[in-house]
Enzyme design. Structure first.
Site, PDB file in Angstrom:
ATOM      1  CB  SER A 215      -0.931  -0.017   1.213  1.00 21.84           C
ATOM      2  OG  SER A 215      -0.213  -0.355   2.379  1.00 21.84           O
ATOM      3  CG  LEU A 216       2.606   2.436  -3.096  1.00 18.38           C
ATOM      4  CD1 LEU A 216       2.839   2.668  -4.577  1.00 18.38           C
ATOM      5  CD2 LEU A 216       3.937   2.252  -2.371  1.00 18.38           C
ATOM      6  N   GLY A 246      -5.019  -0.171   5.176  1.00 20.56           N
ATOM      7  CA  GLY A 246      -4.197  -1.298   4.736  1.00 20.56           C
ATOM      8  C   GLY A 246      -4.913  -2.631   4.941  1.00 20.56           C
ATOM      9  CG  ASP A 247      -6.028  -3.531   8.809  1.00 21.64           C
ATOM     10  OD1 ASP A 247      -4.833  -3.814   8.625  1.00 21.64           O
ATOM     11  OD2 ASP A 247      -6.444  -2.930   9.810  1.00 21.64           O
TER      12      ASP A 247
HETATM   13  O1  F1X Z   1       0.159  -2.099  16.508  1.00 21.18           O
HETATM   14  P1  F1X Z   1      -0.248  -2.884  15.281  1.00 21.18           P
HETATM   15  O2  F1X Z   1      -0.687  -4.262  15.609  1.00 21.18           O
HETATM   16  O3  F1X Z   1       0.754  -2.823  14.187  1.00 21.18           O
HETATM   17  O4  F1X Z   1      -1.503  -2.129  14.663  1.00 21.18           O
HETATM   18  C1  F1X Z   1      -2.705  -2.091  15.375  1.00 21.18           C
HETATM   19  C2  F1X Z   1      -3.646  -1.125  14.717  1.00 21.18           C
HETATM   20  O5  F1X Z   1      -3.106   0.196  14.656  1.00 21.18           O
HETATM   21  O6  F1X Z   1      -3.870  -1.553  13.391  1.00 21.18           O
HETATM   22  C3  F1X Z   1      -5.232  -1.434  13.038  1.00 21.18           C
HETATM   23  C4  F1X Z   1      -5.342  -0.602  11.804  1.00 21.18           C
HETATM   24  O7  F1X Z   1      -4.621  -1.170  10.764  1.00 21.18           O
HETATM   25  C5  F1X Z   1      -5.935  -0.861  14.236  1.00 21.18           C
HETATM   26  O8  F1X Z   1      -7.170  -1.510  14.385  1.00 21.18           O
HETATM   27  C6  F1X Z   1      -5.016  -1.119  15.389  1.00 21.18           C
HETATM   28  O9  F1X Z   1      -5.101  -0.172  16.415  1.00 21.18           O
END
Ligand code: F1X
Length: 308
Positions: A215-216, A246-247
């Site tokens: 992702s950019l 990104g998710d």
């Molecule tokens: O600290 P990590 O595990 O890298 O990221 C966790 C997080 O920032 O990622 C999600 C968004 O991508 C949020 O739901 C969550 O708070």
């Protein structure tokens, strides 16, 4: 079925304030705080379910914050199987201000190898087609926990983990989804443009990944396999916040691959899904009803490199 693993879930707390944060001042939120069940794998499952893909969310949860996530997810149209850890799951905070978005993440409660063992037993029993491991690792466990999952069964394993972590994994993986910063950390150099991202992604293919989706941010995303190097611009939309972007890209790509769609269609789907999610506050899935027409707006092009 795509099973997600969130080793380090989070209650995502989103606040809005009018001014830019200043040292020593009390800032009053303009409205009530929003609380979402989060952590990258959980978000991926939420987006997959909203896309009508079969998914089960797993991981580690503890304490009152863990209970909150369990109860939030009990309203969702997918199964969950979480292993209990003694200390409370973390709370991560996003502050939306006039000048942008501030994100504060906790490290999370300590996890143990015994918790990983228990999780592995569940994964084996659930017999997924794919396992997507996403997010940071809590204190107490290392990359070998992810390798163990990848090696434990016949499923494809996909990862969205930190950049350096990508170079510490030793098993064979299907897809990895670094962002630009994580890709830069994985190859140890800056990524200035799409060509740089494709070159770096090609390097990662040689380290045990069959597909690299990067992702950019507002520039879009690239998808690279040994056969194709593709780039798509982000959807033109009003961005409320980028948490979960990104998710949602990852979920869109995985759901399309599970349906047997091509790499090009997978990237298109990921970009369209992310376009919807950034236009929504927090990480709760928006409606994807008009996804088809949004997908049609996404232009995917092949990226030839000077070395080709
Ligand atoms: O600290 P990590 O595990 O890298 O990221 C966790 C997080 O920032 O990622 C999600 C968004 O991508 C949020 O739901 C969550 O708070």
């Amino acid at each position: 079925m795509i099973l997600t693993v969130t080793f380090n879930p989070a209650v995502d707390h989103t606040l809005r304030i009018e001014e830019s944060p200043q040292v020593g001042r009390v800032h009053r939120a303009t409205e009530g705080g929003q609380f979402d069940a989060g952590g990258k794998g959980i978000n991926v499952s939420q987006y997959l379910a909203a896309l009508d893909s079969d998914t089960v969310a797993t991981g580690l949860l503890g304490g009152f914050t863990g209970d909150f996530i369990r109860s939030k997810l009990s309203d969702e149209p997918f199964e969950t199987t979480f292993v209990d850890v003694p200390a409370p799951t973390r709370v991560n905070t996003t502050i939306l201000t006039a000048d942008g978005e501030y994100k504060f993440n906790e490290n999370g409660p300590k996890a143990t190898e015994a918790a990983v063992d228990e999780l592995l037993q569940w994964i084996e029993a659930l017999r997924p087609n794919r396992v997507a491991v996403a997010g940071s690792l809590p204190p107490g466990i290392g990359p070998d926990a992810i390798d163990r999952i990848a090696r434990a069964g016949p499923w494809k394993t996909d990862v969205d983990v930190g950049g350096k972590m990508l170079t510490n994994l030793a098993a064979a993986y299907d897809t990895c989804k670094p962002n630009e910063e994580e890709l830069a950390a994985a190859v140890d150099r800056e990524i200035a443009d799409v060509d740089d991202a494709v070159m770096a992604a090609r390097e990662l293919l040689n380290r045990g990944y069959d597909r690299v989706v990067t992702s950019l941010g507002s520039e879009g995303a690239v998808l690279v396999t040994p056969d194709v190097s593709l780039y798509a611009e982000a959807v033109d939309t009003e961005v409320i916040d980028t948490v979960g972007a990104g998710d949602s890209l990852f979920a869109g790509v995985l759901s399309a691959l599970e349906r047997g769609l091509s790499e090009r269609e997978a990237l298109k789907t990921g970009i369209a899904v992310a376009g919807r999610v950034v236009a929504t506050a927090g990480t709760s899935p928006p409606s994807f009803e008009d996804l088809e027409s949004l997908r049609d707006e996404v232009d995917v092009r092949s990226v030839p490199l000077a070395s080709d």
